[in-house]
Design a protein around this motif. Structure first.
Motif, PDB file in Angstrom:
ATOM      1  N   GLU A 243       0.838  -1.197   0.000  1.00  0.00           N
ATOM      2  CA  GLU A 243       0.000   0.000   0.000  1.00  0.00           C
ATOM      3  C   GLU A 243       0.874   1.250   0.000  1.00  0.00           C
ATOM      4  N   PRO A 244       1.480   1.577  -1.126  1.00  0.00           N
ATOM      5  CA  PRO A 244       2.291   2.807  -1.170  1.00  0.00           C
ATOM      6  C   PRO A 244       1.403   4.031  -1.269  1.00  0.00           C
ATOM      7  N   LYS A 245       1.776   5.097  -0.547  1.00  0.00           N
ATOM      8  CA  LYS A 245       0.996   6.324  -0.657  1.00  0.00           C
ATOM      9  C   LYS A 245       1.187   6.964  -2.022  1.00  0.00           C
ATOM     10  N   GLU A 246       2.362   6.791  -2.597  1.00  0.00           N
ATOM     11  CA  GLU A 246       2.613   7.305  -3.930  1.00  0.00           C
ATOM     12  C   GLU A 246       3.670   6.456  -4.603  1.00  0.00           C
ATOM     13  N   LEU A 247       3.454   6.154  -5.865  1.00  0.00           N
ATOM     14  CA  LEU A 247       4.421   5.389  -6.636  1.00  0.00           C
ATOM     15  C   LEU A 247       5.097   6.319  -7.632  1.00  0.00           C
ATOM     16  N   VAL A 248       6.419   6.398  -7.554  1.00  0.00           N
ATOM     17  CA  VAL A 248       7.191   7.256  -8.451  1.00  0.00           C
ATOM     18  C   VAL A 248       8.160   6.378  -9.227  1.00  0.00           C
ATOM     19  N   LEU A 249       8.033   6.375 -10.552  1.00  0.00           N
ATOM     20  CA  LEU A 249       8.908   5.575 -11.406  1.00  0.00           C
ATOM     21  C   LEU A 249       9.770   6.497 -12.258  1.00  0.00           C
ATOM     22  N   GLU A 250      11.069   6.212 -12.273  1.00  0.00           N
ATOM     23  CA  GLU A 250      11.995   7.005 -13.081  1.00  0.00           C
ATOM     24  C   GLU A 250      12.128   6.458 -14.496  1.00  0.00           C
ATOM     25  N   ASP A 251      12.003   5.146 -14.632  1.00  0.00           N
ATOM     26  CA  ASP A 251      12.053   4.527 -15.954  1.00  0.00           C
ATOM     27  C   ASP A 251      11.364   3.178 -15.887  1.00  0.00           C
ATOM     28  N   GLU A 252      11.298   2.481 -17.034  1.00  0.00           N
ATOM     29  CA  GLU A 252      10.576   1.217 -17.114  1.00  0.00           C
ATOM     30  C   GLU A 252      11.193   0.147 -16.231  1.00  0.00           C
ATOM     31  N   ASP A 253      12.495   0.208 -16.024  1.00  0.00           N
ATOM     32  CA  ASP A 253      13.166  -0.797 -15.193  1.00  0.00           C
ATOM     33  C   ASP A 253      12.716  -0.727 -13.740  1.00  0.00           C
ATOM     34  N   ASP A 254      12.344   0.467 -13.261  1.00  0.00           N
ATOM     35  CA  ASP A 254      11.894   0.610 -11.882  1.00  0.00           C
ATOM     36  C   ASP A 254      10.691  -0.272 -11.598  1.00  0.00           C
ATOM     37  N   PHE A 255       9.721  -0.260 -12.501  1.00  0.00           N
ATOM     38  CA  PHE A 255       8.521  -1.069 -12.296  1.00  0.00           C
ATOM     39  C   PHE A 255       8.850  -2.558 -12.372  1.00  0.00           C
ATOM     40  N   ALA A 256       9.648  -2.941 -13.349  1.00  0.00           N
ATOM     41  CA  ALA A 256      10.014  -4.352 -13.487  1.00  0.00           C
ATOM     42  C   ALA A 256      10.809  -4.842 -12.284  1.00  0.00           C
ATOM     43  N   ASP A 257      11.645  -3.962 -11.727  1.00  0.00           N
ATOM     44  CA  ASP A 257      12.486  -4.357 -10.592  1.00  0.00           C
ATOM     45  C   ASP A 257      11.683  -4.669  -9.341  1.00  0.00           C
ATOM     46  N   ILE A 258      10.483  -4.109  -9.226  1.00  0.00           N
ATOM     47  CA  ILE A 258       9.644  -4.418  -8.064  1.00  0.00           C
ATOM     48  C   ILE A 258       9.358  -5.907  -7.996  1.00  0.00           C
ATOM     49  N   PHE A 259       9.224  -6.555  -9.149  1.00  0.00           N
ATOM     50  CA  PHE A 259       8.817  -7.961  -9.197  1.00  0.00           C
ATOM     51  C   PHE A 259       9.922  -8.905  -9.669  1.00  0.00           C
ATOM     52  N   SER A 260      11.095  -8.379  -9.983  1.00  0.00           N
ATOM     53  CA  SER A 260      12.111  -9.198 -10.647  1.00  0.00           C
ATOM     54  C   SER A 260      12.720 -10.275  -9.762  1.00  0.00           C
ATOM     55  N   SER A 261      12.674 -10.104  -8.433  1.00  0.00           N
ATOM     56  CA  SER A 261      13.353 -11.053  -7.548  1.00  0.00           C
ATOM     57  C   SER A 261      12.394 -11.741  -6.586  1.00  0.00           C
ATOM     58  N   ILE A 262      11.161 -11.977  -7.044  1.00  0.00           N
ATOM     59  CA  ILE A 262      10.168 -12.635  -6.188  1.00  0.00           C
ATOM     60  C   ILE A 262       9.678 -13.895  -6.896  1.00  0.00           C
ATOM     61  N   PRO A 263      10.532 -14.892  -7.081  1.00  0.00           N
ATOM     62  CA  PRO A 263      10.147 -16.066  -7.868  1.00  0.00           C
ATOM     63  C   PRO A 263       9.046 -16.915  -7.244  1.00  0.00           C
ATOM     64  N   ALA A 264       8.867 -16.845  -5.920  1.00  0.00           N
ATOM     65  CA  ALA A 264       7.887 -17.701  -5.242  1.00  0.00           C
ATOM     66  C   ALA A 264       6.572 -16.993  -4.956  1.00  0.00           C
ATOM     67  N   LEU A 265       6.372 -15.784  -5.491  1.00  0.00           N
ATOM     68  CA  LEU A 265       5.186 -14.999  -5.169  1.00  0.00           C
ATOM     69  C   LEU A 265       3.901 -15.731  -5.573  1.00  0.00           C
ATOM     70  N   GLU A 266       3.016 -15.948  -4.591  1.00  0.00           N
ATOM     71  CA  GLU A 266       1.746 -16.633  -4.828  1.00  0.00           C
ATOM     72  C   GLU A 266       0.535 -15.723  -4.671  1.00  0.00           C
ATOM     73  N   CYS A 267       0.618 -14.779  -3.731  1.00  0.00           N
ATOM     74  CA  CYS A 267      -0.511 -13.886  -3.466  1.00  0.00           C
ATOM     75  C   CYS A 267      -0.003 -12.449  -3.429  1.00  0.00           C
TER      76      CYS A 267
END
Length: 366
Positions: free
Chosen positions: A180-204
């Motif tokens: 629950e971020p109060k505000e999401l600030v992205l500098e480039d496309e990699d920022d968004f991808a990096d949020i999920f890049s190292s969560i291989p076991a994410l189920e929920c």
């Protein structure tokens, strides 16, 4: 007894006890915790006054040696417990924990922090030295900069606050996230991808409450570089699918999660004066083609609550019905709209192709 001698026997006035409360609080706020406790012996009234001090600071003056921090009987947790449950009374407005010799907890499994301000360097180093940490809850956390979390045993992560961005760098077992971020600030496309890049076991994955920096709109990719193959349950709330960024965000996560079993999306109520970037028609028209190579073989339940059912949302409903052969139930609860429009939308949805012969579409209206 002569009058002069009688005056000599009268007790002297207790000037400390007669001080105004705000002055006493100001005095106590300037003392170390040890001296605050000792001040209870200054006068008979102060033994109660000092116990209601509104601001408390725990620092190195509380412990005589660094080893006492990790002592099971002297460490800071027993001292905090003793202070708040046995000594302190009333409301605490501010607690400062200033421990420079504190490196981490090698046996800590669960950590919950609420309403604190964190330094990125201190927090990152602290978490990395909690090797057994499994559950991490950060609520109302304040830090204007990005923060990294490295916790190889972490399984559950809950975050609410105004940290600009969080990188989950070494969390191979993390399966449950509420973000629950109060505000999401992205500098480039990699920022968004990096949020999920190292969560291989994410189920929920749950994402609640959107406030997005306008400059971030263009940085949502069509799909994530690496698919979220383990993701089964996706919950997104307080979102406006009639807004370009939020629709793009939702579509990206769904396209990147081929093994989803449950999707739940809850819309938000816009206030007068709210600004959002509407979805261009070409983006709406491209939605079906962007799912052309996908089939959601495990998707069984889909829920859309408080949605406007504009073109982008209708296209997403159409795609999920056509691409989900195991779908059992889709619930749609539109935001309040005119009866004629609601009936028109319902008729359109009933005409959508369904890949599952068992799929039930429940249309909920007031």
């Amino acid at each position: 007894m002569p009058p002069d001698e009688r005056r000599l026997c009268l007790p002297s006035p207790d000037r400390l006890s007669n001080l105004a409360i705000h002055l006493i609080d100001d005095i106590l706020n300037r003392l170390s915790l040890r001296d605050v406790v000792r001040s209870s012996t200054v006068s008979k009234d102060w033994q109660y006054t000092c116990r209601r001090i509104p601001q408390v600071k725990f620092d190195e003056t509380v412990w005589e040696t660094p080893e006492e921090l990790t002592s099971p009987t002297i460490g800071f947790i027993p001292i905090l417990d003793s202070f708040f449950f046995r000594f302190h009374i009333g409301i605490t407005l501010k607690v400062t924990l200033d421990i420079i010799s504190l490196k981490g907890f090698n046996k800590l499994i669960t950590l919950k922090l609420k309403s604190v301000t964190l330094s990125s360097d201190t927090f990152e180093g602290w978490i990395s030295n909690c090797p057994l940490l499994e559950d991490l809850v950060l609520k109302d956390i304040h830090n204007p900069y990005l923060m990294s979390i490295s916790a190889p045993k972490l399984r559950s992560f809950v975050f609410h606050g105004d940290i600009q961005l969080i990188y989950l760098e070494n969390v191979p077992l993390l399966s449950n996230i509420l973000y629950e971020p109060k505000e999401l600030v992205l500098e480039d496309e990699d920022d968004f991808a990096d949020i999920f890049s190292s969560i291989p076991a994410l189920e929920c994955f749950s994402w609640d409450h959107f406030e997005v920096d306008i400059g971030s709109t263009e940085f949502i990719p069509t799909r994530l570089p690496s698919a979220l193959d383990c993701l089964k349950r996706l919950f997104i709330s307080w979102i406006t699918l009639g807004e370009l960024f939020e629709l793009s965000f939702t579509l990206c996560l769904i396209r990147s999660s081929p093994n989803l079993e449950e999707i739940e999306i809850k819309g938000c109520i816009l206030s007068d004066g709210d600004y959002f970037e509407p979805v261009p028609q070409d983006v709406v028209d491209e939605i079906p083609a962007s799912f052309s190579d996908m089939t959601f073989n495990h998707l069984r339940t889909v829920k859309f609550y408080d949605v406007l059912l504009e073109e982008g949302e209708m296209q997403l409903i159409r795609v999920l019905l056509a691409k989900s052969p195991a779908l059992v139930k889709m619930e749609i609860k539109p935001r309040q709209m005119e009866t004629n429009k609601s009936l028109k939308v319902l008729v359109e949805i009933t005409k959508f192709q369904r890949a599952s012969s068992k799929a039930e579409v429940v249309y909920l209206v007031d």
